[in-house]
Design an enzyme around this catalytic site. Sequence first.
Site, mmCIF file in Angstrom:
data_model
loop_
_atom_site.group_PDB
_atom_site.id
_atom_site.type_symbol
_atom_site.label_atom_id
_atom_site.label_comp_id
_atom_site.label_asym_id
_atom_site.label_seq_id
_atom_site.Cartn_x
_atom_site.Cartn_y
_atom_site.Cartn_z
ATOM 1 N N PHE A 43 0.826 -1.211 0.000
ATOM 2 C CA PHE A 43 0.000 0.000 0.000
ATOM 3 C C PHE A 43 0.860 1.259 0.000
ATOM 4 O O PHE A 43 0.570 2.223 -0.690
ATOM 5 C CB PHE A 43 -0.957 -0.009 1.193
ATOM 6 C CG PHE A 43 -2.101 0.958 1.067
ATOM 7 C CD1 PHE A 43 -2.876 0.999 -0.072
ATOM 8 C CD2 PHE A 43 -2.413 1.828 2.105
ATOM 9 C CE1 PHE A 43 -3.946 1.883 -0.197
ATOM 10 C CE2 PHE A 43 -3.473 2.718 1.999
ATOM 11 C CZ PHE A 43 -4.235 2.750 0.845
ATOM 12 N N ARG A 89 12.597 0.456 5.220
ATOM 13 C CA ARG A 89 13.351 0.160 6.439
ATOM 14 C C ARG A 89 14.776 -0.268 6.124
ATOM 15 O O ARG A 89 15.695 0.005 6.892
ATOM 16 C CB ARG A 89 12.651 -0.955 7.233
ATOM 17 C CG ARG A 89 11.428 -0.510 7.994
ATOM 18 C CD ARG A 89 10.861 -1.622 8.835
ATOM 19 N NE ARG A 89 10.407 -2.744 8.028
ATOM 20 C CZ ARG A 89 9.920 -3.887 8.521
ATOM 21 N NH1 ARG A 89 9.868 -4.054 9.828
ATOM 22 N NH2 ARG A 89 9.504 -4.846 7.729
ATOM 23 N N ALA A 111 -4.059 -2.039 -3.147
ATOM 24 C CA ALA A 111 -2.759 -1.504 -3.550
ATOM 25 C C ALA A 111 -2.458 -1.767 -5.021
ATOM 26 O O ALA A 111 -2.023 -0.870 -5.746
ATOM 27 C CB ALA A 111 -1.667 -2.097 -2.665
ATOM 28 N N LYS A 168 -14.925 -2.039 8.921
ATOM 29 C CA LYS A 168 -15.239 -2.776 7.692
ATOM 30 C C LYS A 168 -14.379 -4.028 7.599
ATOM 31 O O LYS A 168 -14.800 -5.029 7.000
ATOM 32 C CB LYS A 168 -15.095 -1.882 6.461
ATOM 33 C CG LYS A 168 -13.682 -1.391 6.175
ATOM 34 C CD LYS A 168 -12.876 -2.338 5.309
ATOM 35 C CE LYS A 168 -11.458 -1.848 5.176
ATOM 36 N NZ LYS A 168 -10.600 -2.765 4.377
ATOM 37 N N THR A 175 -14.234 -4.722 0.357
ATOM 38 C CA THR A 175 -13.506 -5.685 1.174
ATOM 39 C C THR A 175 -14.323 -6.937 1.476
ATOM 40 O O THR A 175 -13.771 -8.012 1.680
ATOM 41 C CB THR A 175 -13.067 -5.028 2.500
ATOM 42 O OG1 THR A 175 -12.494 -3.748 2.228
ATOM 43 C CG2 THR A 175 -12.038 -5.875 3.211
ATOM 44 N N SER A 215 -9.080 -9.301 -0.764
ATOM 45 C CA SER A 215 -9.088 -8.888 0.640
ATOM 46 C C SER A 215 -8.571 -9.994 1.551
ATOM 47 O O SER A 215 -9.127 -11.095 1.595
ATOM 48 C CB SER A 215 -10.510 -8.512 1.065
ATOM 49 O OG SER A 215 -10.613 -8.435 2.475
ATOM 50 N N LEU A 260 -1.803 -12.067 10.398
ATOM 51 C CA LEU A 260 -1.752 -10.617 10.327
ATOM 52 C C LEU A 260 -2.842 -10.085 9.402
ATOM 53 O O LEU A 260 -2.641 -9.844 8.223
ATOM 54 C CB LEU A 260 -0.382 -10.159 9.835
ATOM 55 C CG LEU A 260 -0.162 -8.647 9.773
ATOM 56 C CD1 LEU A 260 -0.382 -8.009 11.136
ATOM 57 C CD2 LEU A 260 1.219 -8.319 9.247
ATOM 58 N N VAL A 261 -4.038 -9.941 9.945
ATOM 59 C CA VAL A 261 -5.111 -9.234 9.249
ATOM 60 C C VAL A 261 -5.636 -8.201 10.244
ATOM 61 O O VAL A 261 -5.860 -8.501 11.409
ATOM 62 C CB VAL A 261 -6.237 -10.178 8.775
ATOM 63 C CG1 VAL A 261 -5.745 -11.074 7.658
ATOM 64 C CG2 VAL A 261 -6.795 -11.018 9.912
#
Length: 329
Positions: free
Chosen positions: A15, A36, A141, A192, A249, A255, A277-278
């Site tokens: 994103f 990073r 993205a 959402k 979504t 999604s 990781l959501v």
Amino acid sequence: MNTNPKIVVVGAGAFGTALAAVAASADGSDVTLLARREETAEECRRTGRNEPALPGIDLPAGLKHSADVAVLGDAEIVLFVMPSQAHREAARQYGPSINAQATIVTCAKGMEQATGRLLTDVLLEELPGHGIGVLSGPGFAADIAKGLPTAMVVAAAANETATLLAEALSGPTFRLYPSEDRIGVQLGGALKNVLAIACGIVEGAGLGDSARAALISRGLAEMSRFVVAEGGDADTVRGLSGLGDLVLTATSHQSRNLRFGIALGKDGRASGRQGELVEGAFAASVAARVARELGVEMPITEAVAAIIDGRLDVRTALEQLMSRPITQE
């Protein structure tokens, strides 16, 4: 803020890279993608792509790449594009390097799990003196980076600031609408994701499209109650950052939240998926906790949180939702 302000996007994930690319596509733009690791920045400079994040997509030639926090020293707009739970740490890490006059815009969709606070509040606490905004709405993205038509929302405390941000960050195929409702825009983006998990559960469990439609409708009612209780505007929920983002979504397999929910629906229970990781997995428990504190009824959010936490299986959660007292819509 200048007509073509210097923009730094912190976070070279999918994103962040997409937002940097679309901002850099405007004439006279000055946009740097801050990664990073120097290896990531060098690879982007060498190939003109960020393959790990957006495979096969060429980035604008004018987009700059760096891993040196010194680029934040004269930035006028800084986008924070990292997971919601990393915002406080990122603010502490990058804050000393950021231009004192810069406006900070969070582009994550979530709430801080430990405190239940909105991300703009976290940034206001950690980066006092800065203008703080939020960018949210329906946009994947890859679609943004490919130049597919996308419309989202950017909110700030003052409409003038929101308008300047919208003008600076919009591109030929990427349109931002300004708003003064930071609360509603943020909560729409966070909730959402929870409702997308619920829609995924419906799909994975084979409950049908009628159930999905009912869930989206009643989920929007929950979202509206929560936004108003937190001091936001109910009308925001019916816009891009609420209904628009939810429709995208909750129906597209791009999604991660929907796919996560589908897996839950197929399994019938969490089955060790709590750590995935959501954003919606974090937001569900936070929103349910805060809603209880505010006295706001959010049965769908409560059910999703209970399923993810392993306290309920899908069938029991469905039975509880369907047996709730009948009330006026």
